[in-house]
Scaffold this motif. Structure first.
Motif, short mmCIF file in Angstrom:
data_model
loop_
_atom_site.label_atom_id
_atom_site.label_comp_id
_atom_site.label_asym_id
_atom_site.label_seq_id
_atom_site.Cartn_x
_atom_site.Cartn_y
_atom_site.Cartn_z
N SER A 3 0.84 -1.19 0.00
CA SER A 3 0.00 0.00 0.00
C SER A 3 0.87 1.23 0.00
O SER A 3 1.96 1.23 0.57
N PHE A 4 0.38 2.29 -0.61
CA PHE A 4 1.09 3.55 -0.62
C PHE A 4 0.94 4.24 0.73
O PHE A 4 -0.15 4.29 1.28
N ILE A 5 2.04 4.72 1.26
CA ILE A 5 2.03 5.50 2.50
C ILE A 5 2.73 6.81 2.21
O ILE A 5 3.89 6.81 1.79
N ALA A 6 2.03 7.91 2.40
CA ALA A 6 2.63 9.23 2.18
C ALA A 6 3.67 9.47 3.27
O ALA A 6 3.43 9.19 4.45
N THR A 7 4.83 9.97 2.88
CA THR A 7 5.92 10.18 3.83
C THR A 7 6.57 11.55 3.65
O THR A 7 6.43 12.18 2.59
N VAL A 8 7.27 11.98 4.69
CA VAL A 8 8.10 13.18 4.66
C VAL A 8 9.40 12.84 5.36
O VAL A 8 9.53 11.81 6.01
N PHE A 9 10.37 13.72 5.22
CA PHE A 9 11.64 13.59 5.92
C PHE A 9 11.60 14.39 7.21
O PHE A 9 10.85 15.37 7.31
N PRO A 10 12.41 14.05 8.20
CA PRO A 10 12.40 14.79 9.47
C PRO A 10 12.84 16.25 9.29
O PRO A 10 12.48 17.10 10.09
N THR A 11 13.56 16.54 8.22
CA THR A 11 14.03 17.91 7.98
C THR A 11 13.01 18.75 7.22
O THR A 11 13.18 19.97 7.11
N ASP A 12 11.94 18.12 6.71
CA ASP A 12 10.90 18.89 6.02
C ASP A 12 10.18 19.79 7.02
O ASP A 12 10.09 19.47 8.21
N THR A 13 9.63 20.87 6.51
CA THR A 13 8.94 21.82 7.39
C THR A 13 7.51 21.34 7.67
O THR A 13 6.97 20.49 6.95
N LEU A 14 6.91 21.92 8.69
CA LEU A 14 5.52 21.62 9.01
C LEU A 14 4.62 22.02 7.85
O LEU A 14 3.66 21.32 7.53
N LEU A 15 4.96 23.13 7.19
CA LEU A 15 4.19 23.60 6.04
C LEU A 15 4.20 22.55 4.92
O LEU A 15 3.17 22.22 4.34
N ARG A 16 5.37 22.01 4.63
CA ARG A 16 5.48 20.99 3.58
C ARG A 16 4.69 19.74 3.96
O ARG A 16 3.99 19.16 3.13
N ALA A 17 4.78 19.32 5.22
CA ALA A 17 4.04 18.14 5.68
C ALA A 17 2.54 18.35 5.53
O ALA A 17 1.82 17.44 5.08
N LEU A 18 2.07 19.53 5.85
CA LEU A 18 0.64 19.82 5.73
C LEU A 18 0.21 19.79 4.26
O LEU A 18 -0.85 19.27 3.92
N ARG A 19 1.06 20.28 3.37
CA ARG A 19 0.76 20.24 1.92
C ARG A 19 0.71 18.79 1.41
O ARG A 19 -0.13 18.46 0.59
N VAL A 20 1.62 17.95 1.90
CA VAL A 20 1.61 16.53 1.51
C VAL A 20 0.31 15.88 1.99
O VAL A 20 -0.32 15.11 1.26
N MET A 21 -0.12 16.20 3.20
CA MET A 21 -1.37 15.66 3.72
C MET A 21 -2.56 16.08 2.86
O MET A 21 -3.43 15.28 2.55
N GLU A 22 -2.58 17.34 2.48
CA GLU A 22 -3.67 17.84 1.65
C GLU A 22 -3.66 17.16 0.28
O GLU A 22 -4.71 16.77 -0.24
N ARG A 23 -2.49 17.01 -0.32
CA ARG A 23 -2.37 16.41 -1.65
C ARG A 23 -2.88 14.98 -1.66
O ARG A 23 -3.54 14.54 -2.58
N HIS A 24 -2.56 14.21 -0.60
CA HIS A 24 -2.92 12.80 -0.55
C HIS A 24 -4.18 12.53 0.27
O HIS A 24 -4.58 11.38 0.44
#
Length: 95
Positions: A3-24
């Motif tokens: 299954s696909f799991i959306a991920t981020v890196f620990p160095t990514d910003t909170l803003l980027r993580a929120l955008r990834v959540m919205e996209r997926h």
């Protein structure tokens, strides 16, 4: 099967993580290290709670780390007696 799991890196910003959540369209992201191993999880609640402080803060500042039990779980661990078996398969509690 995987299954696909959306991920981020620990160095990514909170803003980027929120955008990834919205996209997926998810509310929980895996946080992976350089080797691709799971380091932790970050939820929409984590991000929104820290948002006022600094939306450009790294995800590592708010993520829940894998394998790190909460302090409450350690503090309230129950000690249960071990079950011992007798001949015939019937269990009894130690005296």
């Amino acid at each position: 099967m995987s299954s696909f799991i959306a991920t981020v890196f620990p160095t990514d910003t909170l803003l980027r993580a929120l955008r990834v959540m919205e996209r997926h369209q998810v509310q929980l992201l895996g946080v992976v290290g350089e080797g691709g191993g799971l380091m932790g999880l970050v939820s929409e609640q984590h991000i929104l709670a820290a948002w006022r402080g600094d939306p450009l803060a790294p995800v590592s500042a708010v993520m829940a780390r894998v394998g790190e039990p909460p302090a409450e779980r350690q503090r309230f661990r129950l000690r249960l007696p071990r079950l011992t078996l007798r001949r015939g398969g019937k269990g009894r509690l130690p005296t």
